[in-house]
Design an enzyme around this catalytic site. Sequence first.
Site, PDB file in Angstrom:
ATOM      1  N   ASP A  54       0.868  -1.164   0.000  1.00  0.00           N
ATOM      2  CA  ASP A  54       0.000   0.000   0.000  1.00  0.00           C
ATOM      3  C   ASP A  54       0.909   1.219   0.000  1.00  0.00           C
ATOM      4  OD1 ASP A  54      -1.636   2.161   0.565  1.00  0.00           O
ATOM      5  OD2 ASP A  54      -2.801   1.121   2.100  1.00  0.00           O
ATOM      6  N   SER A 133      -3.353  13.830 -13.994  1.00  0.00           N
ATOM      7  CA  SER A 133      -4.693  13.749 -14.575  1.00  0.00           C
ATOM      8  C   SER A 133      -5.078  15.075 -15.198  1.00  0.00           C
ATOM      9  CB  SER A 133      -5.716  13.395 -13.495  1.00  0.00           C
ATOM     10  OG  SER A 133      -7.036  13.511 -13.987  1.00  0.00           O
ATOM     11  N   TYR A 143      -9.642  15.359  -5.703  1.00  0.00           N
ATOM     12  CA  TYR A 143      -8.842  14.577  -6.652  1.00  0.00           C
ATOM     13  C   TYR A 143      -8.044  15.494  -7.573  1.00  0.00           C
ATOM     14  CZ  TYR A 143      -7.733  11.579 -10.640  1.00  0.00           C
ATOM     15  OH  TYR A 143      -7.081  10.915 -11.651  1.00  0.00           O
TER      16      TYR A 143
END
Length: 239
Positions: A54, A133, A143
């Site tokens: 993780d 992104s 985000y």
Amino acid sequence: MGRIVLVTGGGSGIGRAVAARFRAAGDTVVVTGRNGERLARAAAEIGARAITCDATDPEQVARMADELGPELDVLVNMAGGNTDLTAPAGEGLGEVLRAWRANLDANLLSAVLTTTAVRDRMRPGGSIINIGSIGAEYAASSYGAAKAALAAWTAGLSSEVGPKGVTANLIAPGYIAETGFFHGKLSEDRRSALIAATHNGRAGHPDDVAATTFFLASEGARHITGQTLHVNGGAHTTR
């Protein structure tokens, strides 16, 4: 002799495509991810080595770095995703704080922790490639803000690793089909709108990002560093 490549989030989607692209070139590839079963399956299919990790957990990242070995040529920080799609924020301030921290952890701090853990292993001529992104251009959400911060950090990272002969760049994809990014929550109308926003009239594919990643790690890209490369079919343009 092939390179040693680490791809976080390499068990599915774009990360898997990136890992497969490097393996096809004969490089030694290590993929990481939280889902050990899925990761092992993907690694076996493409001939990579799997380390369950993780990337938001400092202890797991440190252990992964120890297992990785003393040398690394290419780091691709792919791990992330919009956590609002799986655990949306409530109306209270505490819920807003939780939701923003979740996206910052997943999309910014995962890359910071992994890079910090392995950067001393990077050999001259190496490359660090972070995946951002198009959402960073419209950073009203947690985000988008996290991905915008990742882009800013990448630019600063370039100045730190450059004297060691290592480049650092960020790829900002637009809409990429054939992934689980939207967790089944992308409507057909929204999908059509995302494609209509491109200049070439098509969705992106994981191989589009994989090819760009492979180029940024190549000899032909040694003078490209500190940059954001947009892979979105023209849905967002720069000048």
